[in-house]
Design a protein around this motif. Structure first.
Motif, mmCIF file in Angstrom:
data_model
loop_
_atom_site.group_PDB
_atom_site.id
_atom_site.type_symbol
_atom_site.label_atom_id
_atom_site.label_comp_id
_atom_site.label_asym_id
_atom_site.label_seq_id
_atom_site.Cartn_x
_atom_site.Cartn_y
_atom_site.Cartn_z
ATOM 1 N N PRO A 1 3.363 10.641 8.851
ATOM 2 C CA PRO A 1 4.358 11.320 8.165
ATOM 3 C C PRO A 1 5.795 11.405 9.165
ATOM 4 C CG PRO A 1 2.755 12.512 7.722
ATOM 5 C CD PRO A 1 2.116 11.691 8.832
ATOM 6 N N ASN A 2 5.578 11.227 10.211
ATOM 7 C CA ASN A 2 6.776 11.325 11.207
ATOM 8 C C ASN A 2 6.975 9.928 12.189
ATOM 9 O OD1 ASN A 2 7.754 13.892 10.547
ATOM 10 N ND2 ASN A 2 6.017 14.907 11.690
ATOM 11 N N LEU A 3 6.301 9.082 11.866
ATOM 12 C CA LEU A 3 6.352 7.878 12.648
ATOM 13 C C LEU A 3 6.337 6.484 11.621
ATOM 14 C CD1 LEU A 3 6.402 6.548 15.367
ATOM 15 C CD2 LEU A 3 3.832 6.487 15.549
ATOM 16 N N THR A 4 7.287 5.582 11.590
ATOM 17 C CA THR A 4 7.283 4.366 10.971
ATOM 18 C C THR A 4 7.570 3.316 11.985
ATOM 19 O OG1 THR A 4 8.145 5.632 9.072
ATOM 20 C CG2 THR A 4 8.610 3.086 9.307
ATOM 21 N N GLY A 5 6.928 2.312 11.631
ATOM 22 C CA GLY A 5 7.111 0.970 12.519
ATOM 23 C C GLY A 5 7.958 -0.209 11.420
ATOM 24 N N TYR A 6 8.588 -1.016 12.188
ATOM 25 C CA TYR A 6 9.176 -1.968 11.065
ATOM 26 C C TYR A 6 9.361 -3.339 11.777
ATOM 27 C CZ TYR A 6 13.604 -0.943 13.835
ATOM 28 O OH TYR A 6 14.385 -0.717 14.630
ATOM 29 N N GLY A 7 9.483 -4.579 11.299
ATOM 30 C CA GLY A 7 9.641 -5.797 12.030
ATOM 31 C C GLY A 7 10.094 -6.692 10.759
ATOM 32 N N GLY A 8 10.716 -7.705 11.301
ATOM 33 C CA GLY A 8 11.187 -8.719 10.367
ATOM 34 C C GLY A 8 11.958 -10.115 10.834
ATOM 35 N N PHE A 9 11.936 -11.048 10.100
ATOM 36 C CA PHE A 9 12.749 -12.048 10.404
ATOM 37 C C PHE A 9 13.824 -12.444 9.251
ATOM 38 C CE2 PHE A 9 13.246 -16.537 8.964
ATOM 39 C CZ PHE A 9 13.796 -17.394 10.286
ATOM 40 N N SER A 10 15.010 -12.923 9.750
ATOM 41 C CA SER A 10 16.267 -13.287 8.932
ATOM 42 C C SER A 10 16.844 -14.374 9.369
ATOM 43 C CB SER A 10 17.041 -11.955 8.701
ATOM 44 O OG SER A 10 17.622 -11.497 9.997
ATOM 45 N N GLN A 11 17.427 -15.123 8.446
ATOM 46 C CA GLN A 11 18.378 -16.270 8.834
ATOM 47 C C GLN A 11 19.587 -16.236 8.009
ATOM 48 O OE1 GLN A 11 16.592 -20.555 9.214
ATOM 49 N NE2 GLN A 11 18.035 -21.005 7.508
ATOM 50 N N THR B 1 0.858 -1.244 0.137
ATOM 51 C CA THR B 1 -0.074 0.150 0.019
ATOM 52 C C THR B 1 0.903 1.025 0.004
ATOM 53 O OG1 THR B 1 -0.205 0.486 2.422
ATOM 54 C CG2 THR B 1 -1.619 -1.368 1.411
ATOM 55 N N PRO B 2 0.252 2.435 -0.123
ATOM 56 C CA PRO B 2 1.010 3.709 -0.008
ATOM 57 C C PRO B 2 2.081 3.676 1.213
ATOM 58 C CG PRO B 2 -0.838 4.292 -1.089
ATOM 59 C CD PRO B 2 -0.908 2.792 -0.679
ATOM 60 N N ALA B 3 1.445 3.168 2.427
ATOM 61 C CA ALA B 3 2.257 3.078 3.815
ATOM 62 C C ALA B 3 2.953 1.857 4.015
ATOM 63 C CB ALA B 3 1.195 3.607 4.603
ATOM 64 N N VAL B 4 2.509 0.613 3.356
ATOM 65 C CA VAL B 4 3.322 -0.388 3.855
ATOM 66 C C VAL B 4 3.992 -1.054 2.776
ATOM 67 C CG1 VAL B 4 2.625 -2.773 4.672
ATOM 68 C CG2 VAL B 4 0.982 -0.913 5.297
ATOM 69 N N GLN B 5 5.379 -1.192 3.268
ATOM 70 C CA GLN B 5 6.433 -1.950 2.206
ATOM 71 C C GLN B 5 6.925 -3.247 3.018
ATOM 72 O OE1 GLN B 5 7.558 0.020 -0.385
ATOM 73 N NE2 GLN B 5 8.951 -1.184 -1.248
ATOM 74 N N MET B 6 6.968 -4.241 1.985
ATOM 75 C CA MET B 6 7.304 -5.575 2.336
ATOM 76 C C MET B 6 8.792 -5.800 1.385
ATOM 77 S SD MET B 6 5.463 -9.311 1.936
ATOM 78 C CE MET B 6 5.884 -9.425 0.004
ATOM 79 N N THR B 7 9.761 -6.484 2.107
ATOM 80 C CA THR B 7 10.778 -6.967 1.555
ATOM 81 C C THR B 7 11.079 -8.316 1.889
ATOM 82 O OG1 THR B 7 11.726 -4.735 1.572
ATOM 83 C CG2 THR B 7 13.221 -6.577 1.204
ATOM 84 N N LEU C 1 12.349 -12.075 5.769
ATOM 85 C CA LEU C 1 11.073 -11.310 5.404
ATOM 86 C C LEU C 1 10.928 -10.006 6.236
ATOM 87 C CD1 LEU C 1 8.344 -11.439 3.823
ATOM 88 C CD2 LEU C 1 7.333 -12.674 5.394
ATOM 89 N N GLY C 2 10.548 -9.038 5.858
ATOM 90 C CA GLY C 2 10.358 -7.884 6.798
ATOM 91 C C GLY C 2 9.148 -6.595 6.028
ATOM 92 N N PHE C 3 8.588 -5.942 6.992
ATOM 93 C CA PHE C 3 7.797 -5.139 6.673
ATOM 94 C C PHE C 3 8.033 -3.648 7.355
ATOM 95 C CE2 PHE C 3 5.731 -9.233 6.638
ATOM 96 C CZ PHE C 3 4.886 -9.147 5.451
ATOM 97 N N THR C 4 7.596 -2.627 6.538
ATOM 98 C CA THR C 4 7.800 -1.414 7.257
ATOM 99 C C THR C 4 6.248 -0.665 6.926
ATOM 100 O OG1 THR C 4 8.403 -0.052 5.169
ATOM 101 C CG2 THR C 4 10.041 -0.853 6.983
ATOM 102 N N TRP C 5 5.944 0.004 7.934
ATOM 103 C CA TRP C 5 4.684 0.770 7.924
ATOM 104 C C TRP C 5 4.674 2.125 8.367
ATOM 105 C CZ3 TRP C 5 0.004 -0.851 11.588
ATOM 106 C CH2 TRP C 5 -1.092 0.031 11.325
#
Length: 756
Positions: free
Chosen positions: A466-476, A415-421, A458-462
């Motif tokens: 405009p001045n606040l971003t949340g992020y989370g992810g898993f990596s191996q 979405t315009p606010a959610v990025q997935m990598t 796999l990671g996400f940012t939300w």
């Protein structure tokens, strides 16, 4: 977002500055006008880049100017002063040979240190094939344009990326034009100089640098000599960019290691245990990299490299097998290691609507020739070793590693606010050892092992506002055992470091899984903040277990875990730039086992052998403080004067050999098994004179704090009057040895710039 804008962002990732990005982007993107956005590369090769706010991790960056203002003679020392979650252990006693720990994972030049960080220079891995060690003295610090510290077990950075990756980009003539010359000198007999120059002509660019440093050292018998040269030659024409990098270094380092606390009390912090402890490195890197836009959406990039390193060590040690009546109580251990590494990588990238894809393949080879000799001798009055016998060869090993990898990554705006990598990488590694000293012996070092692993992320940012971003992810990520570890994995045949190796039982590869989440944002246009938490769990961790003296062996150890919290605040207030970082780290064993630690007061308890201790789940890993606090200030007092100050503070840490955290001092054992915490204050200033001249100075450890950066439980034979050697091993005392920190020191220098 339009395709044109996406292309501009991707091209900007490839560059250290806007001018370079303009030169490299395709013509359709050249006219795009965007507000300044910091782009972070998500792969080692050019092709995929995201704004910092869309990266699902607490990535840290530092430009060249910040590295300079941080001070520190070595890169590791500079990084620990500015970046959160980093501490150093100077167990070898030389700043160029420090263990750099990030989130509880290490990058170290010392064999025997569990390596968990990968380090890259212009996309080329500089972890050595023989032990994954990192030689900080071979990295051309004056040529570094920027540094990116990527946290977690990101599989895109390949093998050994268990706790993070450090990516260093060097300067180019089109981003760093002009020349600079500086000389400086001061405490410890330190004197040095740097000269560099960059420029362009038509499509060509060049950057050249040379740096030298000599010092007597602040401890006894500890001089250092470092010389580095660097060159980078670029060619940019439209949508094509090529760069050739050449780096060479010759260094002579003396680091006399840890010293028993009783010797420190008797002789001061300049004291050394035994000497000499010398390392001579010669390193050369040649790398060719390039990128080419096929069209508005597709880019090819690649790199090819060769590296050669020659390391020679001379270590004066106590004779491990000394007994009453022996004439020789010392030994000179010498090693010579020649390492050749070569590799090639190719990546294709595509921008397709909301997606940024990359598909890549790489192949790396390493070849290591290791030779070790031992020469018996006698300790003199200064605890130096004088040879009295002939040199005897004890090991000669040829080690080879071959790794082939394929990876894919996709970053998509859901979405315009959610990025997935998301990312996947498959690693296939073969480790081969050939015993050149005992080629036909049944218990020789010959071995041939293969390791395979598919690592996801796999990671996400939300963007919550405009001045606040949340992020989370898993990596191996994973790390295959190196030839040095496979050759020293038998507890019945312990090794000395550098290693006298024995028949090699199989070791499992280390696999690390990391979870991370956090928030970041701005309180105003000039103040930014971040708060995050992470958990990294190692499975089949490889540890070096000491068996006394300089002996030990490598073994797999169940699980270890690093949990942490990172808090950061920084910004600009008028003429003041400031940063504040706090982090908490809980690094613990998550399995129970008996490990050798004969100098621990609890040895022999808990159902373990006479010289073993019981390590239980929840015991803290040694060498890692739980708390750290860092403050940095830079005040532009006038247009010509800048004044800086910084503080680093660490809580206490457990000494190596006290892995069960239970050692206590007593009649037979000395030391608390813990190294006290400390706080250090440093100051710097520079004053701009006329005509391109600048005067600069620095004071480290302003209040002359006495401290230690690490410790180990060991045996001390120098317990006689005036710290004399005692010939009866039964009278030797088990106590704590520490790595003393440097006293107050000051340097002043002059810098001249032209043509920029």
């Amino acid at each position: 977002m339009t395709t044109c804008s996406q292309l501009a962002l991707a091209a900007a990732m490839m560059a250290g500055g806007s001018a370079e990005a303009q030169n490299r982007m395709p013509p359709q993107a050249a006219d795009a006008t965007l507000e300044p956005v910091e782009i972070i590369g998500t792969t080692l090769l050019p092709g995929i880049g995201l704004p910092r706010e869309q990266i699902p991790a607490n990535v840290q960056t530092m430009p060249a100017q910040s590295l300079r203002e941080a001070g520190g003679v070595s890169l590791a020392e500079s990084l620990q002063r500015r970046l959160p979650s980093i501490n150093v252990n100077e167990m070898q006693g030389n700043p160029y040979q420090a263990d750099l720990n990030y989130r509880g994972f290490s990058a170290s030049p010392l064999l025997g240190t569990p390596q968990g960080l990968s380090v890259f220079l212009d996309g080329v891995r500089v972890n050595e094939p023989f032990g994954d060690v990192v030689n900080w003295d071979l990295i051309p610090r004056s040529a570094i344009a920027s540094m990116t510290l990527v946290p977690g077990s990101n599989p895109l950075y390949g093998l050994n990326t268990l706790g993070g990756a450090l990516a260093l980009e060097t300067k180019r003539g089109d981003t760093h034009p002009g020349g600079e010359f500086e000389v400086y000198g001061g405490s410890f007999g330190r004197r040095g100089g740097v000269i560099q120059h960059g420029g362009t002509r038509n499509e060509a660019s060049w950057f050249l640098a040379a740096e030298g440093l000599k010092e007597d050292g602040w401890r006894d018998h500890s001089p250092t000599d470092v010389g580095q040269v660097f060159g980078k030659f670029g060619w940019t024409a439209g949508v094509t960019d090529l760069a050739l990098t050449l780096a060479h270094a010759r260094t002579d380092l003396v680091g006399n290691g840890v010293v028993p606390e009783s010797l420190l009390r008797a002789e001061g912090r300049e004291a050394v245990f035994t000497h000499p402890d010398q390392t001579r490195n010669r390193g050369t890197l040649l790398a060719l990299s390039g990128s080419h836009w096929l069209n508005d959406s597709d880019q090819l990039s690649g790199t090819a490299y060769v590296r050669r390193t020659h390391t020679r060590t001379l270590n004066g040690d106590l004779e491990d097998d000394f007994e009453i009546g022996d004439d020789e109580n010392g030994a000179l251990n010498r090693t010579a290691t020649r390492q050749n590494a070569a590799g090639v990588a190719l990546q294709g990238s595509r921008i397709a609507g909301a997606h940024q894809f990359a598909l890549g393949v790489s192949h790396d080879r390493g070849r290591s020739n290791f030779r070790q000799t031992e020469q018996e001798g006698e300790l003199d009055g200064s605890r130096g070793v004088l040879a009295t016998d002939d040199e005897e060869e004890v090991n000669e090993l040829l080690g080879r590693t071959r790794t082939t990898s394929i990876y894919v990554t996709d970053s998509v705006a859901l979405t315009p606010a959610v990025q997935m990598t998301g990312s996947l990488r498959y690693n296939h590694t073969r480790v081969i050892s050939d015993d050149r000293l005992r080629p036909n012996a049944p218990d020789n070092l010959d071995g041939d092992f293969t390791y395979r692993k598919l690592n996801p992320a796999l990671g996400f940012t939300w963007q919550l506002s405009p001045n606040l971003t949340g992020y989370g992810g898993f990596s191996q990520g994973n790390r295959a055992p190196s030839p040095i570890e496979l050759g020293c994995a038998d507890p019945e045949n312990a090794c000395s470091l550098p290693n006298a190796m024995a028949a090699d039982p199989f070791l499992e590869q280390v696999v690390t899984r990391t979870f991370e989440l956090g928030l970041r944002g701005r309180l105003s246009d000039d103040i930014r903040w971040n708060a995050g938490a992470f958990r990294s769990t190692n499975y089949d961790d490889i540890l070096f277990v000491g068996t006394g003296g300089s002996l030990g062996y490598f073994t797999n150890f169940g699980k270890t875990r690093r949990d942490g919290i990172e808090l950061g605040l920084g910004g600009e207030t008028g003429s003041l730039d400031w940063q504040l970082h706090y982090n908490y780290l809980r690094a613990v064993f998550r399995s129970s086992a008996c490990v050798l630690a004969e100098n621990n007061s609890t040895a022999g308890r808990g159902g373990c052998g006479e010289d073993e201790i019981r390590v239980s789940s929840g015991d803290r890993l040694p060498g890692l403080p739980a708390h750290s606090l860092k403050v940095a200030l830079s005040w532009r007092a006038t247009a010509a004067l800048r004044v800086g100050a910084d503080m680093v503070a660490y809580s206490r840490q457990y000494a190596r050999g006290n892995e069960n955290n239970a050692h206590r001092a007593g009649d037979e054992f000395g030391g608390r098994g813990r190294v006290p915490g400390y706080a250090l204050f440093n100051m710097s200033a520079d004053y701009r004179l006329s005509g391109g001249w600048m005067l600069f100075g620095r004071i480290d450890n302003v209040f002359d704090k006495r401290y230690a950066t690490g410790g180990v439980l060991a045996e001390n034979p120098f317990v006689g009057p005036d710290s004399a050697f005692v010939a009866d091993p039964d009278a030797w005392r088990s106590e704590q040895a520490v790595a003393p920190g440097a006293p107050r020191a000051a340097w002043i220098g002059l810098r001249y710039r032209w043509g920029s």
